[in-house]
Each structure stands twice: as C-alpha cells, then as structure tokens.
Design a protein around this motif. Structure first.
Motif, PDB file in Angstrom:
ATOM      1  N   CYS A  17       0.644  35.905  44.921  1.00  0.00           N
ATOM      2  CA  CYS A  17       1.607  35.178  44.102  1.00  0.00           C
ATOM      3  C   CYS A  17       2.792  36.082  43.774  1.00  0.00           C
ATOM      4  N   LEU A  21       0.711  38.489  39.250  1.00  0.00           N
ATOM      5  CA  LEU A  21      -0.693  38.440  38.856  1.00  0.00           C
ATOM      6  C   LEU A  21      -1.559  38.598  40.097  1.00  0.00           C
ATOM      7  N   LYS A  23      -3.611  37.168  41.997  1.00  0.00           N
ATOM      8  CA  LYS A  23      -4.192  35.939  42.551  1.00  0.00           C
ATOM      9  C   LYS A  23      -3.337  35.487  43.716  1.00  0.00           C
ATOM     10  N   TYR A  25      -1.125  32.721  45.644  1.00  0.00           N
ATOM     11  CA  TYR A  25      -0.137  31.757  45.142  1.00  0.00           C
ATOM     12  C   TYR A  25      -0.777  30.407  44.829  1.00  0.00           C
ATOM     13  N   GLU A  27      -3.734  29.610  43.870  1.00  0.00           N
ATOM     14  CA  GLU A  27      -4.580  29.648  42.676  1.00  0.00           C
ATOM     15  C   GLU A  27      -3.779  29.995  41.424  1.00  0.00           C
ATOM     16  N   CYS A  28      -2.575  30.466  41.608  1.00  0.00           N
ATOM     17  CA  CYS A  28      -1.760  30.943  40.489  1.00  0.00           C
ATOM     18  C   CYS A  28      -0.602  29.961  40.257  1.00  0.00           C
ATOM     19  N   CYS A  29       0.602  30.348  40.563  1.00  0.00           N
ATOM     20  CA  CYS A  29       1.775  29.514  40.296  1.00  0.00           C
ATOM     21  C   CYS A  29       1.854  28.270  41.177  1.00  0.00           C
ATOM     22  N   LEU A  44       3.084  32.101  31.265  1.00  0.00           N
ATOM     23  CA  LEU A  44       2.720  31.554  32.583  1.00  0.00           C
ATOM     24  C   LEU A  44       3.805  30.625  33.110  1.00  0.00           C
ATOM     25  N   ARG A  47       6.426  32.996  34.467  1.00  0.00           N
ATOM     26  CA  ARG A  47       5.968  33.537  35.741  1.00  0.00           C
ATOM     27  C   ARG A  47       6.111  32.488  36.857  1.00  0.00           C
ATOM     28  N   SER A  48       5.746  31.255  36.544  1.00  0.00           N
ATOM     29  CA  SER A  48       5.839  30.203  37.568  1.00  0.00           C
ATOM     30  C   SER A  48       7.291  29.887  37.902  1.00  0.00           C
TER      31      SER A  48
END
Length: 135
Positions: A17, A21, A23, A25, A27-29, A44, A47-48
C-alpha cells in the motif's frame, strides 16, 4: 517524437500500500477506494487519500472531500510522483469525536509538503475539510 504523458503509479490489490502501512493495497486503502469499507479514523482517511493521489483516483478524492469545501473538479498533475508518507501528529478523531486533525509529511520526486489537515464527520463518515501548509 511526441512526449508521453506519465501515468499514475500502478497499484494492484497485491502491491504494498502506498500509505506506508505494512499491508497490501487491497487489504489497506484499496478497500476504502473500492467502497467496501469507510475509513474509521481521520488518519486512515488521510492515508487513503494519499494513496488515491498516488493512484490518480480523483473520484475517491472528491467523494471523501467535505461538501462544504469540495471543489467542483480536481485536476491532478500527471507528472507528480509521490514517494512516501510520514504521519507527524494526530489529534481527536476517535469514535467519540466529530472532528480530528492529522499532520503529515508527503514526499514527492523533487520535494515534500507538510500539512495539518482537518477532518469532520458527514453522515457518520470522515471527510477531508481543508489543510494548512506548514514549513
């Protein structure tokens, strides 16, 4: 020979991502960008939104912008290459707050920017209001 317009950095569900973080991509943003989940905190969401700038996802950026301050359109610089994100500080923004701030440093090829962003809830979801550039 014509110059080619650079494309946004490719992100796939399995690439790391862009937000930093540890993770993938997807599973994350990516789950926020696809609409399968909403960012539960201002950090979050920020971050996204950074990841959306990396990926060139204008629709997500506009969707997560507070209606009071959202521009009618957003034109991203196709030559911009974001290279990293550092969270410097965060305040408020828990499940018990209606507002929060996130201070971050975003690096790009050739420089960096530092901003304190303000977020508010709209219909229960966090939205970016505005930001103040810092030195």
């Amino acid at each position: 020979m014509p110059r080619r317009t650079p494309r946004p950095t490719p992100v796939t569900p399995t690439t790391p991502c862009p937000c930093g973080l540890p993770k993938a991509y997807g599973e994350c943003c990516g789950r926020f960008h696809s609409g399968t989940a909403a960012a539960p905190t201002p950090e979050l969401l920020m971050r996204s939104r950074y990841s959306a700038f990396v990926a060139g996802d204008v629709a997500y950026l506009l969707k997560t912008w507070h209606p009071r301050t959202r521009p009618a359109r957003l034109d991203l610089d196709p030559g911009m290459r974001w290279t990293g994100l550092e969270i410097i500080d965060r305040a408020d923004g828990s499940a018990f707050h209606e507002r929060g701030t996130v201070t971050f440093r975003a690096s790009y090829r050739g420089g960096e920017l530092c901003e304190r962003s303000r977020f508010e809830r709209v219909g229960g979801e966090w939205a970016y209001v505005d930001g103040e550039f810092l030195d």
